[in-house]
Motif scaffolding. Structure first.
Motif, PDB file in Angstrom:
ATOM      1  N   MET A 101      94.726  22.272  19.067  1.00 25.75           N
ATOM      2  CA  MET A 101      94.089  22.163  20.064  1.00 25.75           C
ATOM      3  C   MET A 101      92.589  22.078  19.310  1.00 25.75           C
ATOM      4  SD  MET A 101      94.212  20.558  23.428  1.00 25.75           S
ATOM      5  CE  MET A 101      95.855  19.939  23.668  1.00 25.75           C
ATOM      6  N   SER A 102      91.831  20.861  18.957  1.00 29.46           N
ATOM      7  CA  SER A 102      90.719  20.552  18.545  1.00 29.46           C
ATOM      8  C   SER A 102      89.775  21.354  20.247  1.00 29.46           C
ATOM      9  CB  SER A 102      89.405  19.687  17.986  1.00 29.46           C
ATOM     10  OG  SER A 102      89.603  19.346  18.585  1.00 29.46           O
ATOM     11  N   ALA A 103      87.887  21.788  20.219  1.00 35.41           N
ATOM     12  CA  ALA A 103      87.641  22.075  21.090  1.00 35.41           C
ATOM     13  C   ALA A 103      87.183  20.434  21.711  1.00 35.41           C
ATOM     14  CB  ALA A 103      86.428  22.574  20.542  1.00 35.41           C
ATOM     15  N   SER A 104      86.892  19.362  21.187  1.00 34.06           N
ATOM     16  CA  SER A 104      86.503  18.506  21.877  1.00 34.06           C
ATOM     17  C   SER A 104      87.728  17.881  22.609  1.00 34.06           C
ATOM     18  CB  SER A 104      86.402  16.897  20.582  1.00 34.06           C
ATOM     19  OG  SER A 104      87.164  17.167  19.835  1.00 34.06           O
ATOM     20  N   ASN A 105      89.033  18.676  22.241  1.00 35.19           N
ATOM     21  CA  ASN A 105      90.679  18.089  22.726  1.00 35.19           C
ATOM     22  C   ASN A 105      90.767  18.571  24.275  1.00 35.19           C
ATOM     23  OD1 ASN A 105      91.009  15.727  20.866  1.00 35.19           O
ATOM     24  ND2 ASN A 105      92.876  17.078  20.373  1.00 35.19           N
ATOM     25  N   HIS A 106      90.497  19.908  24.311  1.00 33.49           N
ATOM     26  CA  HIS A 106      90.262  20.830  24.743  1.00 33.49           C
ATOM     27  C   HIS A 106      89.527  20.151  25.799  1.00 33.49           C
ATOM     28  CE1 HIS A 106      92.739  24.110  24.112  1.00 33.49           C
ATOM     29  NE2 HIS A 106      92.962  23.886  22.971  1.00 33.49           N
TER      30      HIS A 106
END
Length: 65
Positions: A1-6
């Motif tokens: 999961m990408s940082a923006s999704n987190h």
């Protein structure tokens, strides 16, 4: 999961927490019930025969992230 999704997930969790707290305050002020108590009462009136297991299972489903 990408940082923006987190970050998006974090913001959604914070918003959900805020909404639950507002609902708790509104129910406590108006009916002297918590959202959990209201959920149990709603479940008890929705079916003719409700067991403790049914209530526990339903509450566990509503508390999952």
């Amino acid at each position: 999961m990408s940082a923006s999704n987190h970050r998006l997930y974090l913001h959604l969790q914070l918003a959900a927490h805020h909404v639950k707290k507002q609902a708790d305050r509104a129910l406590l002020d108006g009916a002297e019930l918590t959202t959990a108590q209201a959920a149990v009462l709603s479940l008890l009136t929705s079916e003719e025969r409700v067991t403790q297991r049914t209530v526990a299972d339903a509450l566990a489903r509503t508390n999952q992230p």
